[in-house]
Scaffold this motif. Structure first.
Motif, PDB file in Angstrom:
ATOM      1  N   LYS A 190       0.838  -1.201   0.000  1.00 10.01           N
ATOM      2  CA  LYS A 190       0.000   0.000   0.000  1.00 10.01           C
ATOM      3  C   LYS A 190       0.874   1.253   0.000  1.00 10.01           C
ATOM      4  CE  LYS A 190      -3.825   2.146   2.505  1.00 10.01           C
ATOM      5  NZ  LYS A 190      -4.721   2.056   3.675  1.00 10.01           N
ATOM      6  N   LEU A 191       0.507   2.214  -0.876  1.00  7.27           N
ATOM      7  CA  LEU A 191       1.236   3.485  -0.961  1.00  7.27           C
ATOM      8  C   LEU A 191       0.707   4.451   0.097  1.00  7.27           C
ATOM      9  CD1 LEU A 191       1.336   3.929  -4.836  1.00  7.27           C
ATOM     10  CD2 LEU A 191       3.255   3.384  -3.337  1.00  7.27           C
ATOM     11  N   THR A 192       1.605   5.223   0.658  1.00  3.46           N
ATOM     12  CA  THR A 192       1.184   6.217   1.667  1.00  3.46           C
ATOM     13  C   THR A 192       0.445   7.384   1.022  1.00  3.46           C
ATOM     14  OG1 THR A 192       3.372   7.243   1.499  1.00  3.46           O
ATOM     15  CG2 THR A 192       3.039   5.579   3.224  1.00  3.46           C
ATOM     16  N   ASP A 193       0.914   7.827  -0.141  1.00  6.32           N
ATOM     17  CA  ASP A 193       0.254   8.929  -0.855  1.00  6.32           C
ATOM     18  C   ASP A 193       0.704   8.905  -2.306  1.00  6.32           C
ATOM     19  OD1 ASP A 193       2.853  10.091  -0.847  1.00  6.32           O
ATOM     20  OD2 ASP A 193       2.448  10.989   1.109  1.00  6.32           O
ATOM     21  N   ASP A 194       0.126   9.789  -3.104  1.00  5.07           N
ATOM     22  CA  ASP A 194       0.470   9.838  -4.527  1.00  5.07           C
ATOM     23  C   ASP A 194       1.886  10.350  -4.748  1.00  5.07           C
ATOM     24  OD1 ASP A 194      -1.967   8.844  -5.250  1.00  5.07           O
ATOM     25  OD2 ASP A 194      -2.899  10.822  -5.543  1.00  5.07           O
ATOM     26  N   GLU A 195       2.373  11.176  -3.833  1.00  3.17           N
ATOM     27  CA  GLU A 195       3.736  11.685  -3.976  1.00  3.17           C
ATOM     28  C   GLU A 195       4.754  10.544  -3.914  1.00  3.17           C
ATOM     29  OE1 GLU A 195       6.905  14.687  -1.729  1.00  3.17           O
ATOM     30  OE2 GLU A 195       4.847  14.459  -0.988  1.00  3.17           O
ATOM     31  N   MET A 196       4.492   9.590  -3.010  1.00  8.65           N
ATOM     32  CA  MET A 196       5.391   8.438  -2.894  1.00  8.65           C
ATOM     33  C   MET A 196       5.366   7.607  -4.170  1.00  8.65           C
ATOM     34  SD  MET A 196       7.606   6.870  -1.141  1.00  8.65           S
ATOM     35  CE  MET A 196       7.426   7.704   0.438  1.00  8.65           C
ATOM     36  N   LYS A 197       4.200   7.551  -4.807  1.00  6.70           N
ATOM     37  CA  LYS A 197       4.104   6.817  -6.069  1.00  6.70           C
ATOM     38  C   LYS A 197       5.019   7.444  -7.115  1.00  6.70           C
ATOM     39  CE  LYS A 197       0.710   5.812  -9.698  1.00  6.70           C
ATOM     40  NZ  LYS A 197      -0.713   5.934 -10.093  1.00  6.70           N
ATOM     41  N   GLY A 198       5.018   8.778  -7.207  1.00  2.00           N
ATOM     42  CA  GLY A 198       5.891   9.453  -8.171  1.00  2.00           C
ATOM     43  C   GLY A 198       7.358   9.261  -7.839  1.00  2.00           C
ATOM     44  N   ARG A 199       7.689   9.277  -6.564  1.00  2.00           N
ATOM     45  CA  ARG A 199       9.088   9.114  -6.177  1.00  2.00           C
ATOM     46  C   ARG A 199       9.575   7.695  -6.481  1.00  2.00           C
ATOM     47  NH1 ARG A 199       9.434  11.293  -0.141  1.00  2.00           N
ATOM     48  NH2 ARG A 199      11.658  10.850  -0.486  1.00  2.00           N
ATOM     49  N   SER A 244      12.488  -4.390   0.072  1.00  2.00           N
ATOM     50  CA  SER A 244      13.219  -3.227  -0.446  1.00  2.00           C
ATOM     51  C   SER A 244      12.303  -2.020  -0.568  1.00  2.00           C
ATOM     52  CB  SER A 244      13.835  -3.571  -1.804  1.00  2.00           C
ATOM     53  OG  SER A 244      14.733  -4.650  -1.695  1.00  2.00           O
ATOM     54  N   LEU A 245      11.099  -2.207  -1.113  1.00  2.00           N
ATOM     55  CA  LEU A 245      10.163  -1.093  -1.256  1.00  2.00           C
ATOM     56  C   LEU A 245       9.747  -0.534   0.105  1.00  2.00           C
ATOM     57  CD1 LEU A 245       7.835  -2.137  -4.211  1.00  2.00           C
ATOM     58  CD2 LEU A 245       9.197  -0.052  -4.038  1.00  2.00           C
ATOM     59  N   GLU A 246       9.504  -1.430   1.064  1.00  2.00           N
ATOM     60  CA  GLU A 246       9.129  -0.955   2.393  1.00  2.00           C
ATOM     61  C   GLU A 246      10.253  -0.138   3.030  1.00  2.00           C
ATOM     62  OE1 GLU A 246       8.101  -4.471   4.480  1.00  2.00           O
ATOM     63  OE2 GLU A 246       6.056  -4.609   3.651  1.00  2.00           O
ATOM     64  N   LEU A 247      11.503  -0.583   2.864  1.00  2.00           N
ATOM     65  CA  LEU A 247      12.634   0.169   3.414  1.00  2.00           C
ATOM     66  C   LEU A 247      12.807   1.510   2.706  1.00  2.00           C
ATOM     67  CD1 LEU A 247      15.270  -2.707   3.827  1.00  2.00           C
ATOM     68  CD2 LEU A 247      14.065  -1.482   5.649  1.00  2.00           C
ATOM     69  N   LEU A 248      12.636   1.492   1.386  1.00  2.00           N
ATOM     70  CA  LEU A 248      12.783   2.746   0.633  1.00  2.00           C
ATOM     71  C   LEU A 248      11.697   3.754   1.006  1.00  2.00           C
ATOM     72  CD1 LEU A 248      13.715   1.291  -2.877  1.00  2.00           C
ATOM     73  CD2 LEU A 248      15.189   2.683  -1.407  1.00  2.00           C
ATOM     74  N   MET A 249      10.449   3.294   1.124  1.00  2.00           N
ATOM     75  CA  MET A 249       9.372   4.212   1.490  1.00  2.00           C
ATOM     76  C   MET A 249       9.546   4.723   2.915  1.00  2.00           C
ATOM     77  SD  MET A 249       5.908   2.716  -0.330  1.00  2.00           S
ATOM     78  CE  MET A 249       6.001   1.127   0.477  1.00  2.00           C
ATOM     79  N   ARG A 253      14.579   8.205   0.878  1.00  2.00           N
ATOM     80  CA  ARG A 253      15.590   8.487  -0.147  1.00  2.00           C
ATOM     81  C   ARG A 253      15.499   7.417  -1.216  1.00  2.00           C
ATOM     82  NH1 ARG A 253      20.993   8.365   2.989  1.00  2.00           N
ATOM     83  NH2 ARG A 253      19.857   6.685   4.072  1.00  2.00           N
ATOM     84  N   ILE A 254      15.006   7.804  -2.380  1.00  2.00           N
ATOM     85  CA  ILE A 254      14.804   6.840  -3.453  1.00  2.00           C
ATOM     86  C   ILE A 254      15.522   7.337  -4.703  1.00  2.00           C
ATOM     87  CG2 ILE A 254      13.103   5.597  -4.835  1.00  2.00           C
ATOM     88  CD1 ILE A 254      11.052   6.108  -2.662  1.00  2.00           C
ATOM     89  N   HIS A 255      16.584   6.681  -5.061  1.00  2.00           N
ATOM     90  CA  HIS A 255      17.328   6.954  -6.302  1.00  2.00           C
ATOM     91  C   HIS A 255      18.083   5.677  -6.661  1.00  2.00           C
ATOM     92  CE1 HIS A 255      20.968   7.340  -3.832  1.00  2.00           C
ATOM     93  NE2 HIS A 255      20.238   8.111  -3.014  1.00  2.00           N
ATOM     94  N   PRO A 256      18.562   5.549  -7.905  1.00  2.00           N
ATOM     95  CA  PRO A 256      19.164   4.278  -8.337  1.00  2.00           C
ATOM     96  C   PRO A 256      20.282   3.781  -7.428  1.00  2.00           C
ATOM     97  CG  PRO A 256      18.753   5.655 -10.242  1.00  2.00           C
ATOM     98  CD  PRO A 256      18.418   6.490  -9.033  1.00  2.00           C
ATOM     99  N   GLY A 257      21.153   4.624  -6.957  1.00  5.79           N
ATOM    100  CA  GLY A 257      22.233   4.174  -6.078  1.00  5.79           C
ATOM    101  C   GLY A 257      21.699   3.612  -4.763  1.00  5.79           C
ATOM    102  N   ARG A 258      20.760   4.355  -4.178  1.00  7.61           N
ATOM    103  CA  ARG A 258      20.167   3.922  -2.917  1.00  7.61           C
ATOM    104  C   ARG A 258      19.371   2.625  -3.106  1.00  7.61           C
ATOM    105  NH1 ARG A 258      20.538   3.462   2.409  1.00  7.61           N
ATOM    106  NH2 ARG A 258      18.506   3.528   3.458  1.00  7.61           N
ATOM    107  N   ILE A 259      18.730   2.489  -4.276  1.00  2.00           N
ATOM    108  CA  ILE A 259      17.945   1.286  -4.552  1.00  2.00           C
ATOM    109  C   ILE A 259      18.839   0.057  -4.556  1.00  2.00           C
ATOM    110  CG2 ILE A 259      16.671   0.086  -6.389  1.00  2.00           C
ATOM    111  CD1 ILE A 259      15.367   2.802  -7.045  1.00  2.00           C
ATOM    112  N   GLU A 260      19.997   0.145  -5.241  1.00  2.00           N
ATOM    113  CA  GLU A 260      20.904  -0.995  -5.286  1.00  2.00           C
ATOM    114  C   GLU A 260      21.393  -1.358  -3.889  1.00  2.00           C
ATOM    115  OE1 GLU A 260      24.015  -0.141  -7.977  1.00  2.00           O
ATOM    116  OE2 GLU A 260      22.736  -0.126  -9.773  1.00  2.00           O
ATOM    117  N   GLU A 261      21.667  -0.352  -3.096  1.00  2.00           N
ATOM    118  CA  GLU A 261      22.146  -0.596  -1.725  1.00  2.00           C
ATOM    119  C   GLU A 261      21.067  -1.268  -0.880  1.00  2.00           C
ATOM    120  OE1 GLU A 261      23.484   2.076   2.157  1.00  2.00           O
ATOM    121  OE2 GLU A 261      23.514   2.946   0.141  1.00  2.00           O
TER     122      GLU A 261
END
Length: 495
Positions: A190-199, A244-249, A253-261
């Motif tokens: 579940k998404l917290t809001d639409d902004e998180m969806k865009g991020r 991974s998605l739960e930790l990122l949300m 901080r969501i960007h390709p480098g952070r995603i790989e980590e």
């Protein structure tokens, strides 16, 4: 013989006389020698007479023995003749009795023939018709006895054969309690809001593409409002993507480098959870000595479901029951428990390898050095491999028990309705049936037959035929009771 003895004595006397004579001649006593010769002859004559007397005495004794023997033989011959005469008399008497018996049999046959003729005249039925009517009456009586006997045998069999099995199974089941609600693998976040969806999508989709590349999972954002759906055949990858998605949300901080980590961190954590789940499951059921590779596959079942039933919990539940049943029936408890806890490990790799899961499970057991008894019990828990050991049969029984308990597996309403309809159609396919109802959630088929077309004995056979057809044409967990009802009602009105 006597002449020989006399000759020998004469020779001896002659020789003796000659010797004496020569001696006397040598000494010069001729007269004396003659006297001695005369005395020797007299002595020889006495010896000869005595020998003749002994010979005559021996001959007399032999004659007496021969005479006694002849008398005994004559007595025996007389006895044998007397016995033969008695046997001849008995034989003649038996032949006379046999002739009397045959005559009596003839008289009895004549009397029976006269009686049959009188009975045919009185009853106005021939012998064939009377025999046929008697057979019908006997068949009707025997049929009732057979119905009672069959019911008695069935009840006895149930009381003797099922009591022990029910005691063992009920004891195992009541000692093994588990939650009815099935644990499901989470595939939506579940998404917290639409902004998180865009991020999560990122600029020009860079974030979501990086997340898909790192996890190997398809991420669907726009299909369900306010939800992100994860799609993958690999449950481990799907779980890594979820974490991974739960930790990122949570971090923001969501960007390709952070995603790989984060994905690398989630992968390490999930692998630890998988290993821990396999070890905890083995410890919970009390088995040791399972290869580490098999424990890894066992832990992966934590994220697999079958008909809504968590496969790892299903295996643990089965193992508890299998251990109790194996101990009751005298099977090897250790082999049974190990085979049961590992029987579904092939489901962890069915998305990677071809083949049925129970065959894969058996191949993995052999590959990692487990005994053939364990491998056979693992791969024989389904019907395409014949179970040849008590341990394999226990695994098969426990698999059916765990899958058949209420709430263990979920089926759609459409499948449920179709199964109920198939049960009723199978029953209605037999002759003489008025109505058929599938009741108790498909656990019982109640069949109402026409009493004119189906008698009591045929009803028993019909119930068995319906059960056999259900077994051969349908797939279902547990057992289905076939209940054939035959009822005759007589209604009359008093006016």
């Amino acid at each position: 013989m006597l002449e020989g003895i006399i000759a020998v004595i004469a020779v001896l006397v002659g020789v003796g006389g000659t010797v004496v004579y020569e001696k006397r001649q040598q000494t010069g006593g001729k007269l004396k020698a003659e006297k001695e010769i005369a005395a020797a002859k007299t002595k020889a004559s006495d010896i000869i007479l005595k020998a003749k007397d002994e010979v005559l005495e021996l001959e007399n004794e032999r004659r007496n023995e021969w005479k006694k023997t002849e008398n005994r033989l004559a007595d025996r011959e007389t006895t044998l003749d007397r016995k033969i005469d008695e046997l001849d008399k008995r034989s003649e008497k038996l032949r006379a009795e046999e002739r009397d018996l045959e005559s009596l049999k003839g008289e009895i046959r004549d009397i029976r023939t006269k009686q049959q003729d009188k009975l045919e005249k009185i009853s106005k039925l021939s012998k064939t018709d009377a025999a046929e009517k008697l057979m019908q009456m006997t068949e009707r009586d025997i049929k009732q006895d057979m119905v009672g006997l069959i019911n008695k045998l069935q009840n006895d069999a149930k009381e003797t054969a099922e009591d022990a099995a029910q005691t063992i199974l009920v004891t195992a089941m009541e000692r093994m309690s588990s939650a009815v609600a099935a644990e499901r693998t989470v595939t939506a976040i579940k998404l917290t809001d639409d902004e998180m969806k865009g991020r999560i999508i990122g600029k020009e989709g860079r974030n979501i593409q990086a997340l898909q590349r790192a996890t190997g999972v398809d991420i669907l954002v726009d299909d369900t409002p306010g939800m992100i759906v994860l799609s993958s055949f690999d449950p481990i990858r799907r779980q890594i993507a979820r974490m991974s998605l739960e930790l990122l949300m949570k971090d923001g901080r969501i960007h390709p480098g952070r995603i790989e980590e984060v994905v690398a961190k989630a992968e390490i954590e999930i692998n630890k959870e998988v290993d821990r789940a396999g070890e905890d499951a083995a410890r919970e059921v009390g088995v040791v000595g399972i290869p580490k590779e098999m424990l890894r596959l066992l832990g992966e079942l934590k994220y697999r479901t079958s008909y809504g039933q968590n496969v790892l919990r299903h295996s643990i539940e089965m193992t508890h029951m299998a251990g109790l049943i194996a101990e009751e029936i005298g099977a090897d408890v250790r082999i049974t428990k190990i085979a049961t806890i590992l029987h579904d490990v092939g489901k962890a790799v069915t998305h990677k390898m071809e083949g049925k899961h129970h065959h894969l499970s058996g191949e993995f057991a052999r590959k990692y050095g487990m005994s053939e008894e364990i491998a056979h019990a693992i791969e024989a828990h389904h019907d395409d491999v014949e179970a040849t050991t008590p341990e394999a049969l226990v695994v098969r029984v426990c698999d059916a028990l765990s899958a058949a308990r209420p709430g263990a597996r979920n089926i759609s309403a459409e499948n449920f309705t179709e199964r109920m309809r198939d049960l009723e159609n199978i029953a209605l396919g037999f002759n003489g049936i008025d109505k058929a109802y599938a009741i108790s959630a498909g656990r019982e088929v109640r069949v109402i037959v026409s009493p004119q077309a189906i008698d009591d004995l045929s009803a028993i056979k019909l119930a068995r035929d319906i059960a056999i057809k259900i077994e051969s044409t349908m797939q279902y967990p547990g057992t289905i009771k076939v209940n054939v009802i035959r009822e005759t009602r007589a209604i009359e009105f008093a006016k």
